[in-house]
Design a protein around this motif. Structure first.
Motif, PDB file in Angstrom:
ATOM      1  N   THR A 107     -11.575 -10.214  -3.570  1.00 15.19           N
ATOM      2  CA  THR A 107     -11.340  -9.891  -2.160  1.00 15.19           C
ATOM      3  C   THR A 107     -11.050  -8.401  -2.016  1.00 15.19           C
ATOM      4  O   THR A 107     -10.533  -7.769  -2.950  1.00 15.19           O
ATOM      5  N   PRO A 108     -11.373  -7.843  -0.869  1.00 10.24           N
ATOM      6  CA  PRO A 108     -11.105  -6.415  -0.659  1.00 10.24           C
ATOM      7  C   PRO A 108      -9.648  -6.029  -0.923  1.00 10.24           C
ATOM      8  O   PRO A 108      -9.392  -5.022  -1.590  1.00 10.24           O
ATOM      9  N   LEU A 109      -8.698  -6.816  -0.435  1.00  9.32           N
ATOM     10  CA  LEU A 109      -7.290  -6.466  -0.652  1.00  9.32           C
ATOM     11  C   LEU A 109      -6.897  -6.589  -2.116  1.00  9.32           C
ATOM     12  O   LEU A 109      -6.080  -5.800  -2.613  1.00  9.32           O
ATOM     13  N   ASP A 110      -7.479  -7.543  -2.830  1.00 12.71           N
ATOM     14  CA  ASP A 110      -7.204  -7.653  -4.269  1.00 12.71           C
ATOM     15  C   ASP A 110      -7.788  -6.467  -5.032  1.00 12.71           C
ATOM     16  O   ASP A 110      -7.190  -5.986  -6.001  1.00 12.71           O
ATOM     17  N   MET A 111      -8.957  -5.988  -4.608  1.00 10.45           N
ATOM     18  CA  MET A 111      -9.540  -4.797  -5.223  1.00 10.45           C
ATOM     19  C   MET A 111      -8.603  -3.610  -5.073  1.00 10.45           C
ATOM     20  O   MET A 111      -8.303  -2.905  -6.047  1.00 10.45           O
ATOM     21  N   LEU A 112      -8.163  -3.398  -3.844  1.00  8.50           N
ATOM     22  CA  LEU A 112      -7.298  -2.250  -3.569  1.00  8.50           C
ATOM     23  C   LEU A 112      -5.965  -2.365  -4.303  1.00  8.50           C
ATOM     24  O   LEU A 112      -5.453  -1.373  -4.834  1.00  8.50           O
ATOM     25  N   ALA A 113      -5.412  -3.571  -4.344  1.00  4.28           N
ATOM     26  CA  ALA A 113      -4.132  -3.779  -5.025  1.00  4.28           C
ATOM     27  C   ALA A 113      -4.269  -3.533  -6.533  1.00  4.28           C
ATOM     28  O   ALA A 113      -3.383  -2.930  -7.158  1.00  4.28           O
ATOM     29  N   GLU A 114      -5.361  -3.989  -7.116  1.00  6.50           N
ATOM     30  CA  GLU A 114      -5.579  -3.774  -8.549  1.00  6.50           C
ATOM     31  C   GLU A 114      -5.710  -2.284  -8.859  1.00  6.50           C
ATOM     32  O   GLU A 114      -5.108  -1.782  -9.812  1.00  6.50           O
ATOM     33  N   LEU A 115      -6.468  -1.579  -8.045  1.00  5.49           N
ATOM     34  CA  LEU A 115      -6.608  -0.135  -8.245  1.00  5.49           C
ATOM     35  C   LEU A 115      -5.299   0.600  -7.979  1.00  5.49           C
ATOM     36  O   LEU A 115      -4.984   1.575  -8.667  1.00  5.49           O
ATOM     37  N   ARG A 116      -4.526   0.132  -7.009  1.00  2.00           N
ATOM     38  CA  ARG A 116      -3.207   0.724  -6.737  1.00  2.00           C
ATOM     39  C   ARG A 116      -2.322   0.629  -7.983  1.00  2.00           C
ATOM     40  O   ARG A 116      -1.741   1.615  -8.423  1.00  2.00           O
ATOM     41  N   ASP A 117      -2.258  -0.563  -8.543  1.00  2.84           N
ATOM     42  CA  ASP A 117      -1.425  -0.772  -9.730  1.00  2.84           C
ATOM     43  C   ASP A 117      -1.934   0.031 -10.929  1.00  2.84           C
ATOM     44  O   ASP A 117      -1.135   0.587 -11.691  1.00  2.84           O
ATOM     45  N   ASP A 118      -3.246   0.098 -11.088  1.00  7.01           N
ATOM     46  CA  ASP A 118      -3.824   0.880 -12.192  1.00  7.01           C
ATOM     47  C   ASP A 118      -3.507   2.365 -12.036  1.00  7.01           C
ATOM     48  O   ASP A 118      -3.176   3.045 -13.012  1.00  7.01           O
ATOM     49  N   ASN A 119      -3.621   2.878 -10.821  1.00  8.85           N
ATOM     50  CA  ASN A 119      -3.321   4.293 -10.599  1.00  8.85           C
ATOM     51  C   ASN A 119      -1.838   4.593 -10.793  1.00  8.85           C
ATOM     52  O   ASN A 119      -1.476   5.653 -11.302  1.00  8.85           O
ATOM     53  N   LYS A 120      -0.989   3.655 -10.413  1.00 10.73           N
ATOM     54  CA  LYS A 120       0.448   3.826 -10.645  1.00 10.73           C
ATOM     55  C   LYS A 120       0.723   3.888 -12.149  1.00 10.73           C
ATOM     56  O   LYS A 120       1.488   4.731 -12.621  1.00 10.73           O
ATOM     57  N   GLN A 121       0.085   2.996 -12.911  1.00  3.25           N
ATOM     58  CA  GLN A 121       0.245   3.014 -14.365  1.00  3.25           C
ATOM     59  C   GLN A 121      -0.347   4.284 -14.965  1.00  3.25           C
ATOM     60  O   GLN A 121       0.204   4.851 -15.910  1.00  3.25           O
ATOM     61  N   LEU A 122      -1.449   4.746 -14.406  1.00  7.94           N
ATOM     62  CA  LEU A 122      -2.055   5.991 -14.883  1.00  7.94           C
ATOM     63  C   LEU A 122      -1.082   7.155 -14.730  1.00  7.94           C
ATOM     64  O   LEU A 122      -0.952   7.977 -15.642  1.00  7.94           O
ATOM     65  N   ALA A 123      -0.397   7.229 -13.595  1.00  9.25           N
ATOM     66  CA  ALA A 123       0.572   8.307 -13.389  1.00  9.25           C
ATOM     67  C   ALA A 123       1.653   8.260 -14.471  1.00  9.25           C
ATOM     68  O   ALA A 123       2.046   9.304 -15.017  1.00  9.25           O
ATOM     69  N   THR A 124       2.109   7.060 -14.806  1.00  8.49           N
ATOM     70  CA  THR A 124       3.100   6.901 -15.877  1.00  8.49           C
ATOM     71  C   THR A 124       2.533   7.387 -17.206  1.00  8.49           C
ATOM     72  O   THR A 124       3.190   8.122 -17.951  1.00  8.49           O
TER      73      THR A 124
END
Length: 173
Positions: free
Chosen positions: A112-129
């Motif tokens: 789903t579109p919102l699941d796509m965005l949420a997954e990328l949000r979490d990945d980018n947050k982890q990337l910053a870490t």
């Protein structure tokens, strides 16, 4: 020429002069190569979701993910070249990326579109870490040039996280 001499010549041809110690080159190159693999994995995931986006917010999300993918991809050459500048070697294949990447691929037929965005949000947050951790390693070894690059990429990852967070926020109305 024997095998040992031939291998020594191969290695010598890739050695780049640097004032960083061999431990620093090894540690920083290793960390940057893992980040590089992460960037390629995240780039492809963003493009995957960009290509498979659907729904009422298609245009906005499609364009957002394309912008994010371009920004992520733009880091890859700088990361690889930084590894070479300090005397390390870098990724050579898709298989090498697969061995090093820390982000999970998403091969689902439909997300789903919102699941796509949420997954990328979490990945980018982890990337910053992950970027901050690598910055700390660079600080330990006195590699200010790599640390400086990482600071900009942390800011970019945080901005992507913020945009994706806001796009997935539930409305109160």
């Amino acid at each position: 020429m024997n095998v040992r001499d031939a291998k020594a010549l191969q290695i010598a041809s890739l050695e780049t002069p640097t004032d960083l110690g061999s431990n620093a080159v090894r540690d920083i190159s290793g960390a940057l190569n893992i980040l590089l693999a992460d960037m390629f994995a995240l780039y492809l995931k963003a493009k995957n979701f960009h290509w498979h986006m659907s729904g009422p917010h298609f245009r906005d999300y499609h364009l957002l993910l394309d912008e994010h993918a371009e920004q992520i991809f733009a880091t890859t050459d700088a990361i690889a070249e930084r590894v070479r500048k300090i005397g390390g070697t870098t990724l050579r294949s898709i298989g090498h990326i697969g061995c090093l990447q820390r982000f999970l691929d998403n091969d689902a037929d439909y997300v789903t579109p919102l699941d796509m965005l949420a997954e990328l949000r979490d990945d980018n947050k982890q990337l910053a870490t992950n970027l901050r951790e690598t910055h700390g390693l660079c600080d330990e070894h006195g590699d200010v040039a790599s640390a400086s690059l990482l600071e900009n990429w942390v800011d970019q990852a945080e901005r992507r996280t913020w945009f994706l967070f806001e796009a997935t926020r539930r409305s109160n109305s």
